[in-house]
Each structure stands twice: as C-alpha cells, then as structure tokens.
Design a protein around this motif. Structure first.
Motif, PDB file in Angstrom:
ATOM      1  N   SER A  11       0.824  -1.211   0.000  1.00 62.44           N
ATOM      2  CA  SER A  11       0.000   0.000   0.000  1.00 62.44           C
ATOM      3  C   SER A  11       0.858   1.261   0.000  1.00 62.44           C
ATOM      4  O   SER A  11       0.574   2.221  -0.719  1.00 62.44           O
ATOM      5  N   VAL A  12       1.940   1.270   0.801  1.00 56.14           N
ATOM      6  CA  VAL A  12       2.836   2.432   0.854  1.00 56.14           C
ATOM      7  C   VAL A  12       3.514   2.645  -0.504  1.00 56.14           C
ATOM      8  O   VAL A  12       3.623   3.781  -0.998  1.00 56.14           O
ATOM      9  N   ALA A  13       3.958   1.563  -1.125  1.00 58.64           N
ATOM     10  CA  ALA A  13       4.614   1.673  -2.430  1.00 58.64           C
ATOM     11  C   ALA A  13       3.631   2.160  -3.503  1.00 58.64           C
ATOM     12  O   ALA A  13       3.979   2.994  -4.356  1.00 58.64           O
ATOM     13  N   MET A  14       2.391   1.664  -3.473  1.00 57.33           N
ATOM     14  CA  MET A  14       1.388   2.104  -4.437  1.00 57.33           C
ATOM     15  C   MET A  14       1.073   3.592  -4.273  1.00 57.33           C
ATOM     16  O   MET A  14       0.979   4.337  -5.260  1.00 57.33           O
ATOM     17  N   ASP A  15       0.924   4.009  -3.024  1.00 54.15           N
ATOM     18  CA  ASP A  15       0.624   5.426  -2.768  1.00 54.15           C
ATOM     19  C   ASP A  15       1.760   6.312  -3.251  1.00 54.15           C
ATOM     20  O   ASP A  15       1.546   7.402  -3.791  1.00 54.15           O
ATOM     21  N   LEU A  16       2.983   5.843  -3.084  1.00 52.03           N
ATOM     22  CA  LEU A  16       4.161   6.602  -3.529  1.00 52.03           C
ATOM     23  C   LEU A  16       4.134   6.807  -5.044  1.00 52.03           C
ATOM     24  O   LEU A  16       4.363   7.917  -5.546  1.00 52.03           O
ATOM     25  N   MET A  17       3.836   5.740  -5.793  1.00 52.75           N
ATOM     26  CA  MET A  17       3.826   5.845  -7.256  1.00 52.75           C
ATOM     27  C   MET A  17       2.647   6.684  -7.740  1.00 52.75           C
ATOM     28  O   MET A  17       2.772   7.446  -8.709  1.00 52.75           O
ATOM     29  N   ASN A  18       1.488   6.563  -7.096  1.00 53.72           N
ATOM     30  CA  ASN A  18       0.318   7.339  -7.523  1.00 53.72           C
ATOM     31  C   ASN A  18       0.520   8.838  -7.325  1.00 53.72           C
ATOM     32  O   ASN A  18      -0.062   9.650  -8.049  1.00 53.72           O
ATOM     33  N   ARG A  19       1.350   9.209  -6.348  1.00 56.33           N
ATOM     34  CA  ARG A  19       1.568  10.629  -6.076  1.00 56.33           C
ATOM     35  C   ARG A  19       2.676  11.235  -6.929  1.00 56.33           C
ATOM     36  O   ARG A  19       2.832  12.444  -6.956  1.00 56.33           O
ATOM     37  N   HIS A  20       3.438  10.403  -7.608  1.00 61.96           N
ATOM     38  CA  HIS A  20       4.542  10.938  -8.417  1.00 61.96           C
ATOM     39  C   HIS A  20       3.974  11.604  -9.681  1.00 61.96           C
ATOM     40  O   HIS A  20       3.195  10.986 -10.413  1.00 61.96           O
ATOM     41  N   PRO A  21       4.351  12.850  -9.983  1.00 59.14           N
ATOM     42  CA  PRO A  21       3.739  13.563 -11.114  1.00 59.14           C
ATOM     43  C   PRO A  21       4.111  12.998 -12.485  1.00 59.14           C
ATOM     44  O   PRO A  21       3.382  13.223 -13.461  1.00 59.14           O
ATOM     45  N   LEU A  22       5.210  12.259 -12.600  1.00 60.09           N
ATOM     46  CA  LEU A  22       5.652  11.760 -13.901  1.00 60.09           C
ATOM     47  C   LEU A  22       5.229  10.324 -14.168  1.00 60.09           C
ATOM     48  O   LEU A  22       5.459   9.809 -15.260  1.00 60.09           O
ATOM     49  N   ASP A  68      13.954   8.683  -8.672  1.00 57.86           N
ATOM     50  CA  ASP A  68      13.043   9.161  -7.621  1.00 57.86           C
ATOM     51  C   ASP A  68      12.435   8.004  -6.833  1.00 57.86           C
ATOM     52  O   ASP A  68      12.374   8.048  -5.588  1.00 57.86           O
ATOM     53  N   LEU A  69      11.969   6.976  -7.524  1.00 55.03           N
ATOM     54  CA  LEU A  69      11.322   5.859  -6.827  1.00 55.03           C
ATOM     55  C   LEU A  69      12.308   5.094  -5.949  1.00 55.03           C
ATOM     56  O   LEU A  69      11.962   4.665  -4.842  1.00 55.03           O
ATOM     57  N   ASN A  70      13.527   4.897  -6.425  1.00 59.37           N
ATOM     58  CA  ASN A  70      14.527   4.200  -5.612  1.00 59.37           C
ATOM     59  C   ASN A  70      14.811   4.956  -4.318  1.00 59.37           C
ATOM     60  O   ASN A  70      15.010   4.346  -3.261  1.00 59.37           O
ATOM     61  N   LYS A  71      14.837   6.250  -4.385  1.00 59.60           N
ATOM     62  CA  LYS A  71      15.120   7.053  -3.194  1.00 59.60           C
ATOM     63  C   LYS A  71      13.893   7.168  -2.293  1.00 59.60           C
ATOM     64  O   LYS A  71      13.960   6.969  -1.066  1.00 59.60           O
ATOM     65  N   ASP A  72      12.745   7.477  -2.922  1.00 56.34           N
ATOM     66  CA  ASP A  72      11.548   7.777  -2.123  1.00 56.34           C
ATOM     67  C   ASP A  72      10.980   6.542  -1.420  1.00 56.34           C
ATOM     68  O   ASP A  72      10.391   6.653  -0.335  1.00 56.34           O
ATOM     69  N   VAL A  73      11.114   5.349  -2.016  1.00 61.56           N
ATOM     70  CA  VAL A  73      10.528   4.163  -1.404  1.00 61.56           C
ATOM     71  C   VAL A  73      11.269   3.797  -0.120  1.00 61.56           C
ATOM     72  O   VAL A  73      10.654   3.325   0.855  1.00 61.56           O
ATOM     73  N   VAL A  74      12.573   4.028  -0.084  1.00 64.94           N
ATOM     74  CA  VAL A  74      13.328   3.762   1.150  1.00 64.94           C
ATOM     75  C   VAL A  74      12.869   4.708   2.257  1.00 64.94           C
ATOM     76  O   VAL A  74      12.639   4.295   3.407  1.00 64.94           O
ATOM     77  N   GLU A  75      12.732   6.005   1.912  1.00 65.91           N
ATOM     78  CA  GLU A  75      12.293   6.980   2.915  1.00 65.91           C
ATOM     79  C   GLU A  75      10.868   6.683   3.390  1.00 65.91           C
ATOM     80  O   GLU A  75      10.563   6.807   4.590  1.00 65.91           O
ATOM     81  N   ALA A  76       9.984   6.283   2.455  1.00 65.28           N
ATOM     82  CA  ALA A  76       8.597   5.991   2.842  1.00 65.28           C
ATOM     83  C   ALA A  76       8.517   4.779   3.761  1.00 65.28           C
ATOM     84  O   ALA A  76       7.756   4.773   4.754  1.00 65.28           O
ATOM     85  N   PHE A  77       9.297   3.733   3.501  1.00 66.85           N
ATOM     86  CA  PHE A  77       9.287   2.552   4.364  1.00 66.85           C
ATOM     87  C   PHE A  77       9.789   2.900   5.771  1.00 66.85           C
ATOM     88  O   PHE A  77       9.249   2.418   6.772  1.00 66.85           O
ATOM     89  N   ARG A  78      10.811   3.725   5.845  1.00 65.19           N
ATOM     90  CA  ARG A  78      11.337   4.103   7.157  1.00 65.19           C
ATOM     91  C   ARG A  78      10.323   4.937   7.946  1.00 65.19           C
ATOM     92  O   ARG A  78      10.171   4.768   9.159  1.00 65.19           O
ATOM     93  N   GLY A 128       7.691   2.765   9.435  1.00 64.46           N
ATOM     94  CA  GLY A 128       8.170   1.729  10.359  1.00 64.46           C
ATOM     95  C   GLY A 128       8.309   0.372   9.720  1.00 64.46           C
ATOM     96  O   GLY A 128       8.306  -0.651  10.435  1.00 64.46           O
ATOM     97  N   LEU A 129       8.420   0.313   8.404  1.00 62.74           N
ATOM     98  CA  LEU A 129       8.582  -0.964   7.701  1.00 62.74           C
ATOM     99  C   LEU A 129      10.077  -1.291   7.596  1.00 62.74           C
ATOM    100  O   LEU A 129      10.878  -0.485   7.138  1.00 62.74           O
ATOM    101  N   GLU A 130      10.421  -2.490   8.054  1.00 60.30           N
ATOM    102  CA  GLU A 130      11.818  -2.894   8.075  1.00 60.30           C
ATOM    103  C   GLU A 130      12.260  -3.340   6.674  1.00 60.30           C
ATOM    104  O   GLU A 130      11.550  -4.053   5.965  1.00 60.30           O
ATOM    105  N   ILE A 131      13.445  -2.876   6.289  1.00 59.73           N
ATOM    106  CA  ILE A 131      14.078  -3.345   5.041  1.00 59.73           C
ATOM    107  C   ILE A 131      15.238  -4.238   5.471  1.00 59.73           C
ATOM    108  O   ILE A 131      16.304  -3.746   5.862  1.00 59.73           O
TER     109      ILE A 131
END
Length: 301
Positions: free
Chosen positions: A223-234, A272-282, A285-288
């Motif tokens: 869900s967090v990853a989907m929300d991240l991609m849906n909010r990206h303008p490109l 952008d996605l490689n950077k933002d997904v790490v920040e969103a998981f942190r 509270g999602l462990e990588i």
C-alpha cells in the motif's frame, strides 16, 4: 673632293648593314612576356591548359558546396530521416569529388578514358582481395540507413555497447555513451548483431525492487509503495502502476514496483522511486532487511 658644308649621305650598302645590326639587337633582347602556349618543363602541359584546369577545379569545388546545401534542404523538405539524409549526402559528395577530379585531369589534357579503365581494374583487384570488410561495412551502412532500426539521438545497446546514436558514416556508426565517451562501431558489426532500442517506444516501464521483512505487514508495504507511485507527477495513470511480490528471499520478501512513464522521463522516475521508497518505508516503520548469516559455534569436549 667633298664640298665643305654639304650633307653626308650613307650608301645603300651602309643602310643595309645598319638595318641588319638593329634586327640583331632587337632579337637578342630577352623575352619578358609569357606565352600561354609554352609547355611547362617536365610536365608536358602548356600554361593555358593549366590555368583552365585550375579554374575548373575552383569553380567545381564551389558548385559542389552549393549542390550539397541544396540537396540537404530538399531532403529536409522530403522529411527523410536525419541519419539517411546524412548518409546519402556523404556518398554523393564523394562521387561528385571523383567526377571533379576526372574533369580536372581531362582539362589538363590527360586521357581520362585510359585512366578510368586502369582505375576500374585497380578497384576490382582491391575489392576482390583487400576490401571485403570495407564493402561489407558500406552496404551494411546502406541497409541501416534504409531500414532505420534507430534514428539520431536514440539510445541503443549493440555488441555490448550502450549509447546515444550520433551518426551513421559510410563505414562506421558513431555512438556517445552516458559519460561522453565516443565509440566507433563498424557498420557490419551493428547490422549483424541484435539491436536494443530503448528510445523507440513513447513509454517505458520503470522497475524498482525493494525488500520487506517476513515479520512485517506485507500488505502495508504494498500500500505504501502504491501510494508513492500514484503521487509521483511523472508516473502515468494508464497503464496503472502496480506492486508485485517478485520473490521470497532467504531473509526478506522482495517487492517489485512497476510504474509507466514517458520515455524521456524514465531515468528521473527511476531515481526518484529508488530514493523515495526507502524513505517511505522508514517513515511507516517498515523494516528493510539486510542480508544476514547465522553462525553457530560448536564446542567439543
């Protein structure tokens, strides 16, 4: 007796002698004027033919320049691909210069018919023995320009090289890599190898992989990853982005983020996605999980 005060007249023999001396003195003078019909020493070419040949060479050079400019404008109006237009222009320029050289030699009085015959024989021998690869590269360049598997500024991968297409020459294809390295590839190796064109399609899919812990909430991670991609303008809405469980690793669940974007925005979205997904998981509270190895020590008595 000669009367005093009477004029002294020269005899006919003296007049003839004086005229002869004047003629000798005139003919003995050095010639200061240049006769255009004179032959140039060691060349067996008169000055007149040399001047005409030089004028033809200069005028022909200017005419070829003008013709090439006109030809390029015509090909632009015909909307020919830039690589094809450049290839045809180079071949035509070489042919025109060869014709100009033959006309120049003819103006000098050199027999061009025999020269053409000798040149044809030499070219035949050279093509038969020494220029097989060269002719192969030439005709491969013709096919590349006609079939057009790529165009100028396309990003391709061929023969293990990746770069932006700069031009197709008579014998080689020019590529420039992302770090501005100039690569020259023989046309034959390009035409005879699989070509991956990353710029041909208007859209591309960005794939980003990330892992989440087995003890965590995988649905929340999706869900967090989907929300991240849906909010990206490109990121494009159609096709819609998606998150899939790609594989189950030893220490983590591997997720694959798949987002579609315009071809020219591919790398921006990827970074952008490689950077933002790490920040969103942190933030959520999602462990990588990091790769880990359990080591057990056994003590022997």
């Amino acid at each position: 007796a000669i009367a005093l005060g009477s004029p002294c007249r020269a005899s006919p023999s003296e007049k003839m002698m004086g005229n002869h001396i004047r003629e000798l003195a005139f003919t003995a003078r050095p010639r200061d004027t240049l006769d255009l019909n004179d032959t140039i020493p060691y060349l067996n070419i008169d000055w007149w033919h040399l001047i005409i040949a030089i004028v033809i060479l200069a005028v022909g050079y200017l005419v070829i320049k003008v013709l090439m400019v006109i030809l390029k404008r015509v090909m632009i109006r015909m909307q020919l691909p830039e690589l094809l237009a450049g290839f045809l222009a180079r071949v035509l320029k070489i042919l025109l210069y060869l014709v100009l050289i033959l006309v120049f030699l003819g103006a000098l009085g050199i027999e061009t018919g025999s020269a053409l015959l000798a040149m044809s024989a030499i070219v035949g021998l050279v093509l038969g023995f020494g220029l097989q690869d060269t002719m192969s590269n030439f005709f491969a360049g013709v096919w590349l320009a006609l079939i057009r598997p790529f165009k100028k500024d396309d990003w391709i991968t061929v023969n293990g090289f990746s770069g932006r297409i700069d031009s197709i020459g008579v014998m080689s294809t020019i590529m420039v890599t992302a770090d501005n390295i100039y690569i020259t590839l023989p046309n034959n190796s390009v035409w005879g190898s699989p070509i991956t064109n990353n710029s041909h399609m208007p859209t591309r899919r960005v794939d980003v992989s990330i892992g989440t812990s087995y003890s965590g909430d995988v649905n929340k991670a999706i869900s967090v990853a989907m929300d991240l991609m849906n909010r990206h303008p490109l990121v494009l809405k159609d096709p819609a982005p998606a998150v899939r469980v790609a594989s189950l690793g030893d220490t983590r669940i591997n997720l694959s983020l798949r987002a579609w974007t315009k071809n020219e925005d591919y790398w921006t979205v990827n970074w952008d996605l490689n950077k933002d997904v790490v920040e969103a998981f942190r933030q959520e509270g999602l462990e990588i999980p990091l790769p880990q190895m359990d080591v057990r020590l056994r003590q022997e008595a």
